[in-house]
Design a protein around this motif. Structure first.
Motif, short mmCIF file in Angstrom:
data_model
loop_
_atom_site.label_atom_id
_atom_site.label_comp_id
_atom_site.label_asym_id
_atom_site.label_seq_id
_atom_site.Cartn_x
_atom_site.Cartn_y
_atom_site.Cartn_z
N UNK A 35 47.47 52.31 5.98
CA UNK A 35 47.41 50.94 5.47
C UNK A 35 45.98 50.47 5.34
N UNK A 36 45.14 50.75 6.36
CA UNK A 36 43.76 50.26 6.34
C UNK A 36 42.91 50.99 5.30
N UNK A 37 43.07 52.30 5.24
CA UNK A 37 42.26 53.08 4.31
C UNK A 37 42.76 52.89 2.89
N UNK A 38 44.10 52.83 2.76
CA UNK A 38 44.68 52.65 1.43
C UNK A 38 44.91 54.00 0.77
N UNK A 39 46.01 54.09 0.08
CA UNK A 39 46.32 55.30 -0.67
C UNK A 39 46.16 54.98 -2.14
N UNK A 40 45.32 55.74 -2.83
CA UNK A 40 45.05 55.45 -4.24
C UNK A 40 46.31 55.61 -5.06
N UNK A 41 46.71 54.58 -5.85
CA UNK A 41 47.91 54.70 -6.66
C UNK A 41 47.69 55.62 -7.84
N UNK A 42 48.78 56.19 -8.32
CA UNK A 42 48.68 57.04 -9.50
C UNK A 42 48.25 56.20 -10.68
N UNK A 43 47.36 56.73 -11.47
CA UNK A 43 46.84 56.00 -12.60
C UNK A 43 47.91 55.92 -13.70
N UNK A 44 48.19 54.68 -14.14
CA UNK A 44 49.21 54.50 -15.16
C UNK A 44 48.70 55.00 -16.50
N UNK A 45 49.64 55.43 -17.35
CA UNK A 45 49.27 55.88 -18.69
C UNK A 45 48.70 54.71 -19.48
N UNK A 46 47.81 54.99 -20.43
CA UNK A 46 47.20 53.94 -21.24
C UNK A 46 48.30 53.20 -21.99
N UNK A 47 48.31 51.86 -21.92
CA UNK A 47 49.36 51.10 -22.59
C UNK A 47 49.20 51.14 -24.11
N UNK A 48 50.24 50.72 -24.79
CA UNK A 48 50.18 50.63 -26.25
C UNK A 48 49.71 49.22 -26.61
N UNK A 49 48.40 49.09 -26.90
CA UNK A 49 47.83 47.79 -27.20
C UNK A 49 48.29 47.30 -28.57
N UNK A 91 40.60 44.83 -19.54
CA UNK A 91 39.42 45.66 -19.73
C UNK A 91 39.69 46.77 -20.75
N UNK A 92 40.88 47.39 -20.65
CA UNK A 92 41.24 48.44 -21.61
C UNK A 92 41.39 47.89 -23.02
N UNK A 93 41.97 46.70 -23.14
CA UNK A 93 42.14 46.07 -24.45
C UNK A 93 40.78 45.75 -25.07
N UNK A 94 39.87 45.22 -24.25
CA UNK A 94 38.53 44.90 -24.76
C UNK A 94 37.83 46.14 -25.29
N UNK A 95 37.95 47.25 -24.54
CA UNK A 95 37.31 48.49 -24.98
C UNK A 95 38.01 49.06 -26.22
N UNK A 96 39.35 48.96 -26.24
CA UNK A 96 40.12 49.49 -27.37
C UNK A 96 39.78 48.75 -28.66
N UNK A 97 39.64 47.45 -28.57
CA UNK A 97 39.33 46.65 -29.76
C UNK A 97 37.84 46.59 -30.06
N UNK A 98 37.00 46.84 -29.05
CA UNK A 98 35.54 46.76 -29.26
C UNK A 98 35.05 45.34 -29.45
N UNK A 99 35.57 44.42 -28.65
CA UNK A 99 35.19 43.01 -28.78
C UNK A 99 33.76 42.82 -28.27
N UNK A 100 32.96 42.09 -29.05
CA UNK A 100 31.55 41.89 -28.72
C UNK A 100 30.68 42.83 -29.53
N UNK A 101 29.45 42.42 -29.72
CA UNK A 101 28.54 43.23 -30.54
C UNK A 101 28.03 44.43 -29.74
N UNK A 102 27.93 45.57 -30.43
CA UNK A 102 27.43 46.78 -29.78
C UNK A 102 26.03 46.53 -29.26
N UNK A 103 25.78 46.90 -28.04
CA UNK A 103 24.47 46.70 -27.43
C UNK A 103 24.34 45.35 -26.76
N UNK A 104 25.02 44.33 -27.29
CA UNK A 104 24.96 42.99 -26.69
C UNK A 104 26.10 42.77 -25.71
N UNK A 105 27.24 43.42 -25.98
CA UNK A 105 28.44 43.27 -25.14
C UNK A 105 28.73 41.80 -24.86
#
Length: 336
Positions: A12-26, A82-96
């Motif tokens: 409980x204290x250390x925590x068990x890392x959950x399995x990473x979910x598959x990338x959603x369909x944005x 966070x995944x949606x932002x990266x998938x869509x590329x919101x924000x100007x490249x370099x400026x983020x």
């Protein structure tokens, strides 16, 4: 039992890392600033908010996307935003310098995901304040369109601030939060795990003390039994000595001989037991005296379930193209 409890506590204290979910369909953004994939914004209000954001994008250069989704598909709202932002590329490249305002009405969660380039003005504290003061109250009233419209307006206003103004607003937001004290959500988030840990510790300590008490009680009984046996044997030795029927001048010698004979008897029983096991073709490792008839004694960024969330990212509708921004840098989250 104690080992199991200790293992549970450590896990409980250390925590068990959950399995990473598959990338959603944005959902598909196209060039829209507002993407109502959950279908919760009236068409007229959606179009008006979209046009207002697109105008701001063209004038400021920053990018903002307002999104509703029918499901987070098993992900946390922080990971999804966070995944949606990266998938869509919101924000100007370099400026983020992109921002995503994400609403998941079925999970009752909202998040402001903020790109690194705007984190200096649209801070986590300010994002939390926008969610708590503007978005959450409207969501609780059932005014989803109003919550997103007013929340977007505050986000666009904050992005236009100069750093000094932003710092002042952040300080005010932090002081307001401090004066209100921790939310019930925060108290429960910290309190429940703490109570569980303390409970497990108490159980482990109780079990340990009980075990030591039982062991001490067994030792006490063994000592008493030994004393009774010595007393009985001493009387027997004294009687035999008086009758001249013992070769032992002292009780210590008599008692040592008794122990040696008892040991020899036990060894003889063991040999007989093994011989019988060999004859019957079964293991003899379980031998004991009794077997033979003898016995002795919420995330760095900001998100929220209706009304306490914020974070960073960006994307746009019929009016602007994604700038290729990378992942967000902060934000806030909440729930109701």
């Amino acid at each position: 039992m104690r080992l199991w409890l200790i293992a549970a506590l450590l896990s409980f204290c250390i925590g068990v890392a959950p399995a990473r979910a598959a990338e959603p369909s944005f959902p598909d953004r196209g060039r829209a600033a507002v993407v109502d994939a959950a279908g919760v914004i009236p068409d007229a209000q959606e179009a008006e908010l979209n046009d207002r954001i697109v105008g701001w994008v063209h004038s400021s250069g920053h990018q903002l996307a307002v999104v509703t989704v029918p499901s987070l598909e098993g992900q946390t709202i922080e990971d999804y935003a966070n995944g949606l932002q990266r998938h869509w590329g919101i924000g100007r490249a370099g400026a983020d310098d992109g921002v995503v305002l994400l609403l998941a009405p079925n999970e009752r969660k909202v998040r402001i995901e903020v790109g690194y380039g705007l984190e200096g003005v649209l801070t986590d504290a300010l994002s939390r304040q926008i969610i708590a003061e503007t978005i959450t109250p409207a969501l609780r009233r059932g005014d989803i369109a109003g919550a997103l419209s007013d929340g977007a307006d505050r986000i666009m206003a904050a992005a236009a601030l100069d750093p000094a103004e932003a710092r002042a607003l952040t300080l005010a937001a932090a002081e307001a939060q401090s004066s209100r004290g921790p939310s019930w959500g925060t108290i429960l988030l910290i309190g429940i795990p703490a109570l569980i840990v303390l409970g497990l510790i108490a159980i482990v300590v109780y079990e340990e003390r009980s075990s030591k008490k039982e062991e001490a009680e067994r030792e006490r009984k063994d000592i008493l039994e030994e004393e009774r046996r010595k007393t009985r044997l001493k009387r027997q030795w004294e009687k035999q000595k008086a009758q001249g029927r013992t070769p032992f001048a002292t009780f210590e010698d008599y008692y040592a001989d008794f122990l040696a004979r008892e040991k020899a008897k036990e060894e003889e029983r063991m040999r007989e037991y093994r011989a019988r096991c060999a004859k019957e073709s079964r293991p003899s490792s379980g031998y004991s005296a009794s077997s033979y008839g003898s016995s002795s004694g919420w995330s760095s960024g900001s998100s929220s379930d209706w009304g306490s969330s914020s974070s960073s990212s960006s994307s746009w509708d019929s009016g602007y193209d994604s700038g290729g921004g990378s992942s967000g840098g902060g934000g806030a989250s909440g729930s109701y």
